[in-house]
Design a protein around this motif. Structure first.
Motif, PDB file in Angstrom:
ATOM      1  N   VAL A  20       0.763  -1.250  -0.178  1.00  0.00           N
ATOM      2  CA  VAL A  20      -0.081   0.008   0.000  1.00  0.00           C
ATOM      3  C   VAL A  20       1.028   1.381  -0.043  1.00  0.00           C
ATOM      4  CG1 VAL A  20      -0.110   0.107   2.450  1.00  0.00           C
ATOM      5  CG2 VAL A  20      -1.997   1.087   1.016  1.00  0.00           C
ATOM      6  N   ILE A  21       2.212   1.187   0.565  1.00  0.00           N
ATOM      7  CA  ILE A  21       2.913   2.364   0.733  1.00  0.00           C
ATOM      8  C   ILE A  21       3.445   2.782  -0.864  1.00  0.00           C
ATOM      9  CG2 ILE A  21       5.103   0.975   0.700  1.00  0.00           C
ATOM     10  CD1 ILE A  21       4.080   4.124   2.933  1.00  0.00           C
ATOM     11  N   ASN A  22       3.001   2.109  -1.822  1.00  0.00           N
ATOM     12  CA  ASN A  22       3.678   2.232  -3.071  1.00  0.00           C
ATOM     13  C   ASN A  22       2.841   3.340  -3.708  1.00  0.00           C
ATOM     14  OD1 ASN A  22       3.948   2.136  -6.141  1.00  0.00           O
ATOM     15  ND2 ASN A  22       4.479   0.204  -5.761  1.00  0.00           N
ATOM     16  N   GLY A  23       1.654   3.361  -3.486  1.00  0.00           N
ATOM     17  CA  GLY A  23       0.615   4.635  -4.115  1.00  0.00           C
ATOM     18  C   GLY A  23       0.382   5.503  -2.958  1.00  0.00           C
ATOM     19  N   ALA A  24       0.535   5.288  -1.761  1.00  0.00           N
ATOM     20  CA  ALA A  24       0.275   6.211  -0.775  1.00  0.00           C
ATOM     21  C   ALA A  24       1.187   7.097  -0.246  1.00  0.00           C
ATOM     22  CB  ALA A  24      -0.291   5.350   0.736  1.00  0.00           C
ATOM     23  N   LEU A  25       2.463   6.655  -0.431  1.00  0.00           N
ATOM     24  CA  LEU A  25       3.645   7.608  -0.169  1.00  0.00           C
ATOM     25  C   LEU A  25       3.607   8.873  -0.691  1.00  0.00           C
ATOM     26  CD1 LEU A  25       6.202   7.485   1.730  1.00  0.00           C
ATOM     27  CD2 LEU A  25       7.428   6.491  -0.438  1.00  0.00           C
ATOM     28  N   ARG A  26       3.462   9.286  -1.813  1.00  0.00           N
ATOM     29  CA  ARG A  26       3.407  10.582  -2.452  1.00  0.00           C
ATOM     30  C   ARG A  26       2.523  11.437  -1.637  1.00  0.00           C
ATOM     31  NH1 ARG A  26       6.827  10.667  -7.175  1.00  0.00           N
ATOM     32  NH2 ARG A  26       5.607  12.435  -8.038  1.00  0.00           N
ATOM     33  N   PRO A  27       1.291  11.280  -1.727  1.00  0.00           N
ATOM     34  CA  PRO A  27       0.378  12.003  -0.986  1.00  0.00           C
ATOM     35  C   PRO A  27       0.536  12.173   0.539  1.00  0.00           C
ATOM     36  CG  PRO A  27      -0.876  10.036  -1.747  1.00  0.00           C
ATOM     37  CD  PRO A  27       0.341  10.224  -2.292  1.00  0.00           C
ATOM     38  N   MET A  28       0.832  11.098   1.080  1.00  0.00           N
ATOM     39  CA  MET A  28       1.483  11.103   2.424  1.00  0.00           C
ATOM     40  C   MET A  28       2.694  12.191   2.599  1.00  0.00           C
ATOM     41  SD  MET A  28       3.136   8.165   4.974  1.00  0.00           S
ATOM     42  CE  MET A  28       1.830   6.897   4.438  1.00  0.00           C
ATOM     43  N   ALA A  29       3.571  12.122   1.913  1.00  0.00           N
ATOM     44  CA  ALA A  29       4.715  13.065   2.041  1.00  0.00           C
ATOM     45  C   ALA A  29       4.431  14.616   1.833  1.00  0.00           C
ATOM     46  CB  ALA A  29       5.993  12.544   1.035  1.00  0.00           C
ATOM     47  N   THR A  30       3.393  14.562   0.964  1.00  0.00           N
ATOM     48  CA  THR A  30       3.006  16.002   0.912  1.00  0.00           C
ATOM     49  C   THR A  30       2.275  16.554   2.085  1.00  0.00           C
ATOM     50  OG1 THR A  30       2.638  15.643  -1.507  1.00  0.00           O
ATOM     51  CG2 THR A  30       1.582  17.646  -0.348  1.00  0.00           C
ATOM     52  N   GLU A  31       1.550  15.722   2.706  1.00  0.00           N
ATOM     53  CA  GLU A  31       0.687  16.226   3.981  1.00  0.00           C
ATOM     54  C   GLU A  31       1.461  16.248   5.224  1.00  0.00           C
ATOM     55  OE1 GLU A  31      -3.110  14.816   6.504  1.00  0.00           O
ATOM     56  OE2 GLU A  31      -3.205  14.435   4.317  1.00  0.00           O
ATOM     57  N   LEU A  32       2.346  15.171   5.215  1.00  0.00           N
ATOM     58  CA  LEU A  32       3.209  14.946   6.576  1.00  0.00           C
ATOM     59  C   LEU A  32       4.527  15.830   6.286  1.00  0.00           C
ATOM     60  CD1 LEU A  32       2.692  11.424   7.753  1.00  0.00           C
ATOM     61  CD2 LEU A  32       1.293  13.450   8.058  1.00  0.00           C
ATOM     62  N   GLY A  33       4.819  16.447   5.094  1.00  0.00           N
ATOM     63  CA  GLY A  33       5.982  17.035   5.003  1.00  0.00           C
ATOM     64  C   GLY A  33       7.434  16.376   5.076  1.00  0.00           C
ATOM     65  N   LEU A  34       7.264  15.125   4.378  1.00  0.00           N
ATOM     66  CA  LEU A  34       8.402  13.954   4.430  1.00  0.00           C
ATOM     67  C   LEU A  34       9.366  14.669   3.347  1.00  0.00           C
ATOM     68  CD1 LEU A  34       6.266  10.748   4.412  1.00  0.00           C
ATOM     69  CD2 LEU A  34       7.183  12.297   6.514  1.00  0.00           C
ATOM     70  N   THR A  35      10.684  14.365   3.884  1.00  0.00           N
ATOM     71  CA  THR A  35      11.628  14.648   2.731  1.00  0.00           C
ATOM     72  C   THR A  35      11.970  13.117   2.312  1.00  0.00           C
ATOM     73  OG1 THR A  35      13.510  13.992   4.585  1.00  0.00           O
ATOM     74  CG2 THR A  35      12.598  16.339   4.620  1.00  0.00           C
ATOM     75  N   PRO A  36      13.068  13.087   1.250  1.00  0.00           N
ATOM     76  CA  PRO A  36      13.397  11.803   0.957  1.00  0.00           C
ATOM     77  C   PRO A  36      14.051  10.895   1.703  1.00  0.00           C
ATOM     78  CG  PRO A  36      14.136  13.510  -0.608  1.00  0.00           C
ATOM     79  CD  PRO A  36      13.561  14.094   0.387  1.00  0.00           C
ATOM     80  N   LEU A  37      14.759  11.186   2.836  1.00  0.00           N
ATOM     81  CA  LEU A  37      15.204  10.542   3.882  1.00  0.00           C
ATOM     82  C   LEU A  37      14.136  10.070   4.848  1.00  0.00           C
ATOM     83  CD1 LEU A  37      17.370   9.392   5.712  1.00  0.00           C
ATOM     84  CD2 LEU A  37      17.420  11.561   6.694  1.00  0.00           C
ATOM     85  N   THR A  38      13.146  11.024   5.171  1.00  0.00           N
ATOM     86  CA  THR A  38      12.044  10.554   5.950  1.00  0.00           C
ATOM     87  C   THR A  38      10.981   9.475   5.290  1.00  0.00           C
ATOM     88  OG1 THR A  38      10.864  12.527   5.579  1.00  0.00           O
ATOM     89  CG2 THR A  38      12.239  12.286   7.711  1.00  0.00           C
ATOM     90  N   GLU A  39      10.767   9.771   3.738  1.00  0.00           N
ATOM     91  CA  GLU A  39      10.089   8.605   3.151  1.00  0.00           C
ATOM     92  C   GLU A  39      10.590   7.318   3.238  1.00  0.00           C
ATOM     93  OE1 GLU A  39       9.560   9.840  -0.988  1.00  0.00           O
ATOM     94  OE2 GLU A  39       8.914  11.799  -0.589  1.00  0.00           O
ATOM     95  N   GLY A  40      12.102   7.198   3.009  1.00  0.00           N
ATOM     96  CA  GLY A  40      12.882   6.077   3.191  1.00  0.00           C
ATOM     97  C   GLY A  40      12.556   5.530   4.593  1.00  0.00           C
ATOM     98  N   VAL A  41      12.600   6.415   5.506  1.00  0.00           N
ATOM     99  CA  VAL A  41      12.449   5.862   7.026  1.00  0.00           C
ATOM    100  C   VAL A  41      11.014   5.342   7.246  1.00  0.00           C
ATOM    101  CG1 VAL A  41      12.178   6.732   9.403  1.00  0.00           C
ATOM    102  CG2 VAL A  41      13.944   7.502   8.042  1.00  0.00           C
ATOM    103  N   VAL A  42       9.946   6.093   6.612  1.00  0.00           N
ATOM    104  CA  VAL A  42       8.606   5.752   6.848  1.00  0.00           C
ATOM    105  C   VAL A  42       8.130   4.181   6.190  1.00  0.00           C
ATOM    106  CG1 VAL A  42       6.291   5.864   5.897  1.00  0.00           C
ATOM    107  CG2 VAL A  42       7.145   7.723   7.078  1.00  0.00           C
ATOM    108  N   THR A  43       8.857   4.070   4.967  1.00  0.00           N
ATOM    109  CA  THR A  43       8.962   2.818   4.009  1.00  0.00           C
ATOM    110  C   THR A  43       9.693   1.656   4.947  1.00  0.00           C
ATOM    111  OG1 THR A  43       8.619   4.072   2.179  1.00  0.00           O
ATOM    112  CG2 THR A  43       9.420   1.645   1.900  1.00  0.00           C
ATOM    113  N   SER A  44      10.723   1.830   5.302  1.00  0.00           N
ATOM    114  CA  SER A  44      11.631   0.944   5.640  1.00  0.00           C
ATOM    115  C   SER A  44      11.170   0.219   7.297  1.00  0.00           C
ATOM    116  CB  SER A  44      13.079   1.293   5.646  1.00  0.00           C
ATOM    117  OG  SER A  44      13.418   2.403   6.596  1.00  0.00           O
ATOM    118  N   SER A  45      10.607   1.381   7.930  1.00  0.00           N
ATOM    119  CA  SER A  45      10.263   1.276   9.354  1.00  0.00           C
ATOM    120  C   SER A  45       9.359  -0.188   9.608  1.00  0.00           C
ATOM    121  CB  SER A  45       9.619   2.103  10.083  1.00  0.00           C
ATOM    122  OG  SER A  45       8.503   2.798   9.313  1.00  0.00           O
ATOM    123  N   LEU A  46       8.447  -0.160   8.726  1.00  0.00           N
ATOM    124  CA  LEU A  46       7.562  -1.494   8.557  1.00  0.00           C
ATOM    125  C   LEU A  46       8.531  -2.865   8.200  1.00  0.00           C
ATOM    126  CD1 LEU A  46       4.259  -2.262   7.051  1.00  0.00           C
ATOM    127  CD2 LEU A  46       6.102  -3.887   6.479  1.00  0.00           C
TER     128      LEU A  46
END
Length: 457
Positions: A20-46
């Motif tokens: 699900v992160i595949n399609g949810a990540l881009r809008p999530m990044a916009t709303e939560l203000g994620l950077t490329p690094l924190t996008e990687g952390v959100v993905t890899s934390s699971l």
């Protein structure tokens, strides 16, 4: 088999939550203000959570039983989903993803073992492999749900929360379904609950066969108790048990080094890099997911008809070829070329199809059957822990690798990993098709499994 249908809802949750992160990540990044690094952390934390869950799940299933562990995992899935859906900021999202990861990792360890221990030996490959089909179905469902929600309601703020919320439905179904399912008869024998084990076997076998199988299981359990092997130290101190643990870890880690989960997590990113626009990439992403499901179904047919070693060696050689061709295509077809996105999409589809047909189902089947009963929970936990660590590192680093060496270099690197994997399987992987778990256990414990001729087709 109703038991397999219910238990593999855990596999569906595994697939959906990782996909699900595949399609949810881009809008999530916009709303939560994620950077490329924190996008990687959100993905890899699971994924790091899944490594912990895999290790704990194996030990927990040995202690309280396979069924109770799956029930606990269903509750964990639901809790993680709620935290992620309501997450107001990056930190809470990471906590929710770790909780989900613990559930995903636990399910990846316990469900295949539960199915293998209930299945008749002649259909064990196809029954245990159904979990991987459900993982593929879960990933496809995630891609399809993301494509529909993203293209129809993508303008709504917080749309990614709806994508994540869908996971609650199968989590609830898994919990209530498992309430009516039996415990593993092999675990019951190990705990001295013979009459309960016979009762369970009689529900899925004829009584005559159930009695004969119970005698085999009891004999193996008796031998296990005399060996007194239960700890990691004891496993590492035994030449043959240490070797089969290394084989299991190799099977698990090399499955991740195929790069399959770079497509699951970053498929949209890869397709955008190939030349699709964002909306088209979201839709095109469904195609590999669909091929993955078809490949898994084909694999179920093959599992009880083709040798395990043949499946693994063929799969890794094919994937090496597709990775080389993806790298070459991204090198020779310039950015902006009309053919570039479609050629790369076709090659990605061939990669996913080969992966699901020859490797994904086979990996989970072999992990569920190669370890002796007395070390099964511990060993599959260790192997899957290593799998998830490899998965997490690949998920964390892949965007950086693509940025650093490009699509071409990334897939050439993956091709090299898979060529090494093919050699590993050729040299070390034993054959297990057409054998009972007890006969495999006996030969693993003495080293005879490496000398036994492969079953004929």
């Amino acid at each position: 088999m109703i038991v397999a249908l219910v238990a593999t809802i855990g596999g569906l949750l595994f697939g959906y939550d990782t996909g699900v992160i595949n399609g949810a990540l881009r809008p999530m990044a916009t709303e939560l203000g994620l950077t490329p690094l924190t996008e990687g952390v959100v993905t890899s934390s699971l994924l790091f959570g899944a490594a912990v869950g895999a290790f704990l799940g194996g030990r927990m299933s040995d202690a309280i039983g396979r069924r109770r562990t799956i029930l606990a995992l269903a509750i964990t899935f639901l809790c993680g989903t709620v935290i992620c859906v309501l997450a107001p900021a990056f930190g809470v999202m990471v906590v929710g993803r770790v909780v989900l990861g613990i559930a995903v990792g636990g399910a990846s360890t316990v469900v295949p073992v539960y199915l293998a221990e209930l299945a008749p030996f002649e259909t064990r490959g196809s029954l245990a492999g159904r979990n991987e089909v459900m993982i593929a179905v879960g990933a496809l469902a995630a891609f399809a749900v993301n494509a529909v929600i993203g293209n129809v309601w993508g303008h709504i703020d917080g749309i990614w929360r709806f994508m994540l919320a869908v996971c609650a439905i199968p989590a609830i179904a898994l919990f209530f379904g498992m309430l009516r399912m039996p415990e593993s008869p092999r675990w019951l024998v190990e705990k001295g609950r013979r009459s309960e084990a016979l009762e369970v076997l009689c529900t899925v076998r004829s009584r005559e066969r159930a009695v004969a199988e119970l005698a085999q299981v009891e004999s193996a359990a008796s031998t296990d108790s005399r060996r007194e092997v239960a700890s990691l130290r004891a496993v590492l101190g035994n030449k043959w048990l240490r070797r089969i643990l290394i084989v299991g870890i190799g099977v698990a880690v090399f499955q991740q080094l195929t790069g399959i989960n770079t497509i699951v997590y970053y498929g949209q990113v890869v397709l955008i890099e190939a030349g699709f626009d964002e909306s088209a990439a979201l839709i095109a992403n469904v195609v590999p997911g669909l091929i993955g499901v078809i490949g898994s179904i084909v694999s179920l047919y093959l599992m009880d008809r083709v040798n395990r070693r043949t499946m693994f060696i063929t799969g890794y050689l094919l994937i090496t070829l597709w990775h080389l061709l993806i790298g070459i295509a991204s090198l020779v077809l310039p950015v902006g070329s009309g053919a570039r996105p479609y050629v790369i999409l076709v090659l990605v589809v061939l990669f996913v199809g080969s992966m699901q047909t020859f490797l994904n189902v086979a990996t989970w089947v072999i992990l569920s059957e190669i370890f002796p009963l007395h070390m099964r929970g511990l060993s599959i936990g260790i192997a899957v822990f290593c799998m998830w660590i490899a998965n997490a590192l690949l998920g964390l680093l892949f965007p950086t690798v693509v940025e650093g060496i490009g699509l071409t270099g990334s897939f050439f690197m993956l091709a090299a990993f898979n060529l090494v994997a093919a050699v590993f399987m050729l040299k070390l992987l034993p054959e297990t098709r057409g054998r009972t778990l007890e006969s495999i256990e006996e030969d693993v414990s003495t080293g005879e499994i490496y000398a036994v001729p492969e079953p004929r087709r």
